[in-house]
Design a protein around this motif. Structure first.
Motif, PDB file in Angstrom:
ATOM      1  N   ILE A  27      29.045  45.062  36.088  1.00  0.00           N
ATOM      2  CA  ILE A  27      30.384  44.981  36.661  1.00  0.00           C
ATOM      3  C   ILE A  27      30.157  44.617  38.118  1.00  0.00           C
ATOM      4  CG2 ILE A  27      32.442  46.304  37.326  1.00  0.00           C
ATOM      5  CD1 ILE A  27      31.874  48.074  34.810  1.00  0.00           C
ATOM      6  N   LEU A  28      30.353  43.366  38.459  1.00  0.00           N
ATOM      7  CA  LEU A  28      30.132  42.967  39.852  1.00  0.00           C
ATOM      8  C   LEU A  28      31.277  43.541  40.679  1.00  0.00           C
ATOM      9  CD1 LEU A  28      28.859  39.278  39.658  1.00  0.00           C
ATOM     10  CD2 LEU A  28      27.813  41.383  38.843  1.00  0.00           C
ATOM     11  N   GLY A  29      30.947  44.008  41.861  1.00  0.00           N
ATOM     12  CA  GLY A  29      31.977  44.633  42.694  1.00  0.00           C
ATOM     13  C   GLY A  29      32.161  46.091  42.304  1.00  0.00           C
ATOM     14  N   ASP A  30      33.333  46.619  42.643  1.00  0.00           N
ATOM     15  CA  ASP A  30      33.626  48.043  42.403  1.00  0.00           C
ATOM     16  C   ASP A  30      33.631  48.384  40.923  1.00  0.00           C
ATOM     17  OD1 ASP A  30      34.136  47.946  45.041  1.00  0.00           O
ATOM     18  OD2 ASP A  30      36.227  48.631  44.908  1.00  0.00           O
ATOM     19  N   ILE A  31      33.222  49.591  40.624  1.00  0.00           N
ATOM     20  CA  ILE A  31      33.262  50.082  39.249  1.00  0.00           C
ATOM     21  C   ILE A  31      34.471  50.994  39.094  1.00  0.00           C
ATOM     22  CG2 ILE A  31      32.055  51.534  37.573  1.00  0.00           C
ATOM     23  CD1 ILE A  31      29.496  50.604  39.312  1.00  0.00           C
TER      24      ILE A  31
ATOM     25  N   PHE B 279      31.179  41.472  33.967  1.00  0.00           N
ATOM     26  CA  PHE B 279      32.539  41.429  34.492  1.00  0.00           C
ATOM     27  C   PHE B 279      32.518  40.787  35.872  1.00  0.00           C
ATOM     28  CE2 PHE B 279      35.852  43.082  37.188  1.00  0.00           C
ATOM     29  CZ  PHE B 279      36.991  43.017  36.394  1.00  0.00           C
ATOM     30  N   LEU B 280      33.323  39.741  36.059  1.00  0.00           N
ATOM     31  CA  LEU B 280      33.373  39.074  37.359  1.00  0.00           C
ATOM     32  C   LEU B 280      34.666  39.462  38.082  1.00  0.00           C
ATOM     33  CD1 LEU B 280      32.140  35.497  36.348  1.00  0.00           C
ATOM     34  CD2 LEU B 280      30.828  37.564  36.788  1.00  0.00           C
ATOM     35  N   PRO B 281      34.535  39.929  39.300  1.00  0.00           N
ATOM     36  CA  PRO B 281      35.728  40.438  39.996  1.00  0.00           C
ATOM     37  C   PRO B 281      36.549  39.328  40.653  1.00  0.00           C
ATOM     38  CG  PRO B 281      33.797  40.760  41.351  1.00  0.00           C
ATOM     39  CD  PRO B 281      33.326  40.085  40.098  1.00  0.00           C
ATOM     40  N   VAL B 282      36.678  38.213  39.972  1.00  0.00           N
ATOM     41  CA  VAL B 282      37.566  37.155  40.471  1.00  0.00           C
ATOM     42  C   VAL B 282      38.684  36.986  39.449  1.00  0.00           C
ATOM     43  CG1 VAL B 282      35.805  35.877  41.761  1.00  0.00           C
ATOM     44  CG2 VAL B 282      36.153  35.365  39.345  1.00  0.00           C
TER      45      VAL B 282
ATOM     46  N   ASN C   9      41.893  37.113  23.154  1.00  0.00           N
ATOM     47  CA  ASN C   9      43.033  37.634  22.390  1.00  0.00           C
ATOM     48  C   ASN C   9      43.085  39.155  22.326  1.00  0.00           C
ATOM     49  OD1 ASN C   9      44.075  35.119  21.844  1.00  0.00           O
ATOM     50  ND2 ASN C   9      42.875  34.878  19.965  1.00  0.00           N
ATOM     51  N   HIS C  10      41.934  39.805  22.414  1.00  0.00           N
ATOM     52  CA  HIS C  10      41.923  41.258  22.184  1.00  0.00           C
ATOM     53  C   HIS C  10      41.664  42.109  23.421  1.00  0.00           C
ATOM     54  CE1 HIS C  10      42.364  40.738  17.911  1.00  0.00           C
ATOM     55  NE2 HIS C  10      41.355  39.879  17.905  1.00  0.00           N
ATOM     56  N   VAL C  11      41.056  41.545  24.442  1.00  0.00           N
ATOM     57  CA  VAL C  11      40.725  42.394  25.592  1.00  0.00           C
ATOM     58  C   VAL C  11      41.727  42.167  26.714  1.00  0.00           C
ATOM     59  CG1 VAL C  11      38.949  43.089  27.231  1.00  0.00           C
ATOM     60  CG2 VAL C  11      38.281  42.266  24.952  1.00  0.00           C
ATOM     61  N   LYS C  12      42.570  43.146  26.892  1.00  0.00           N
ATOM     62  CA  LYS C  12      43.590  43.070  27.936  1.00  0.00           C
ATOM     63  C   LYS C  12      42.915  43.028  29.304  1.00  0.00           C
ATOM     64  CE  LYS C  12      47.787  45.491  29.159  1.00  0.00           C
ATOM     65  NZ  LYS C  12      47.316  46.271  30.310  1.00  0.00           N
ATOM     66  N   GLY C  13      43.311  42.055  30.134  1.00  0.00           N
ATOM     67  CA  GLY C  13      42.727  41.966  31.470  1.00  0.00           C
ATOM     68  C   GLY C  13      41.753  40.798  31.625  1.00  0.00           C
ATOM     69  N   ILE C  14      41.470  40.117  30.500  1.00  0.00           N
ATOM     70  CA  ILE C  14      40.561  38.962  30.536  1.00  0.00           C
ATOM     71  C   ILE C  14      41.297  37.727  30.025  1.00  0.00           C
ATOM     72  CG2 ILE C  14      38.480  37.930  29.476  1.00  0.00           C
ATOM     73  CD1 ILE C  14      37.943  40.088  31.598  1.00  0.00           C
ATOM     74  N   ASN C  15      41.270  36.662  30.793  1.00  0.00           N
ATOM     75  CA  ASN C  15      41.873  35.429  30.299  1.00  0.00           C
ATOM     76  C   ASN C  15      40.911  34.231  30.347  1.00  0.00           C
ATOM     77  OD1 ASN C  15      41.786  34.796  32.971  1.00  0.00           O
ATOM     78  ND2 ASN C  15      43.960  34.285  33.200  1.00  0.00           N
ATOM     79  N   ARG C  16      39.641  34.522  30.668  1.00  0.00           N
ATOM     80  CA  ARG C  16      38.676  33.419  30.720  1.00  0.00           C
ATOM     81  C   ARG C  16      37.280  33.957  30.420  1.00  0.00           C
ATOM     82  NH1 ARG C  16      39.386  28.341  33.133  1.00  0.00           N
ATOM     83  NH2 ARG C  16      41.364  29.142  33.939  1.00  0.00           N
TER      84      ARG C  16
END
Ligand code: XMP
Length: 324
Positions: free
Chosen positions: A211-215, A250-253, A301-308
């Protein structure tokens, strides 16, 4: 000639000779090395081996429960410790990779020390646990020497040499002459669960360095869900065992997307799958496009918070396996 059976036999008898009636305390990680080391110690001294398995809240999805169950099924004397809140609390707001590693390493030591004291209290009067069991293998020793130059620490792998002297335990490391493939063969000879033996290497700090950035607990959830989709698809498609290590970062952008007729502005995950012999060098794996497409669709489609979803096509060197 080296054979796993001969290794087991000589190691168990030399552990018996070395340890006598002494008690050993050991933290297990769910990985191949610590598990195989624990089984050897268990064969040598039975219940005098006291195992601890810590949930730092940064393991893969459902892994804590699954691994704890298999340890129990193996007959190990094991105690699970839920320390999620401690780790999340200390990591809050921290984004620098080495700082994360330090916090996690120190927190492990604190949790371990506390658990060791509990174990000590339960031992009969006059009996003391004098030993710390460790799953160190040969490449751990080499890598920790080579990455820790005098001037620049590239990454501090905290699972080597980080023994605080206040614990005053002597170290017993039954696997320290072996390479990974030999450890797996020994594990097979010991009939260790294939789910543990075949598991990809996983870093001690776990998802904290993916998880890049804050956890945050929310980011942990995102990366766990996306990673479970990735790993399950690799297993179903027969790729899991052909890959040395795979994981989700996880990319914090945030980037823009569309879902139905809504604009989204969400985070990105990167998939990483590499082939390697020892983790020192690694090549990215040419996964089939169809498989990547299926994984990407499922995640979005299944993971809320990810669109790319992106795929990491960098080899080591120069890119390391982990992004931090
Ligand atoms: P890198 O990212 O250095 O990783 O190419 C090489 C191997 O080491 C693992 N790794 C770690 N393992 N603590 C660990 O126990 C750490 O801090 C750590 N950093 C990287 C990585 O997963 C890969 O298998």
């Amino acid at each position: 000639d080296w054979t796993p059976d001969a290794f087991v036999e000589t190691t168990v008898s030399s552990l018996k000779a070395q340890l006598g009636d002494d008690h050993v305390i050991m933290a297990l990680s769910g990985g191949v090395d610590s598990t195989v080391a624990a089984v050897l110690l268990h064969q040598a001294i039975g219940k005098k081996l006291h195992c601890i398995f810590v949930d730092h809240g940064l393991l893969r999805k459902d892994e804590y429960e699954q691994v704890l169950d298999s340890y129990k099924n193996m007959g190990l004397n094991i105690k699970g410790i839920n320390a999620k809140d401690l780790f999340y609390g200390r990591l809050a707001g921290v984004s620098e990779p080495e700082e994360k590693r330090k916090i996690i390493g120190n927190s492990f030591i604190d949790v371990f020390d506390e658990a060791a004291k509990e174990i000590q209290k339960e031992l009969p009067e006059g009996i003391e646990a004098k030993w710390l069991g460790q799953g160190t293998i040969y490449p751990d020793i080499i890598e920790s020497v080579s990455v820790k130059g005098p001037s620049a620490t590239i990454k501090s792998h905290h699972n080597v040499g980080g023994l605080p002297d206040f614990m005053k335990l002597k170290v017993v490391e039954p696997l320290k002459t072996l390479f990974k493939d030999e450890v797996r063969r020994v594990g097979k000879a010991l009939e260790v669960d294939q789910a543990i033996l075949g598991r990809h290497p996983f870093p001690g700090p776990g998802l904290a360095i993916r998880i890049l950035g804050d956890i945050t607990p929310e980011r942990v959830r995102i990366v766990q869900e996306a990673d479970a989709i990735f790993i399950n698809n690799l297993k179903e498609a027969g790729w899991y065992d052909k890959v040395w290590q795979a994981g989700t970062i996880f990319l914090p952008v945030r980037s823009v997307g569309v879902m139905g007729d809504e604009r989204t502005y969400e985070h990105v995950v990167s998939l990483r799958a590499v082939g390697s012999l020892d983790g020192m060098t690694a090549d990215w794996i040419h996964l089939p496009y169809d498989l990547l497409a299926k994984i990407s669709n499922e995640i979005i489609n299944h993971v809320k918070g990810i669109n790319r979803v992106v795929y990491d096509i960098s080899s080591k060197p120069p890119a390391t396996i982990e992004w931090e």
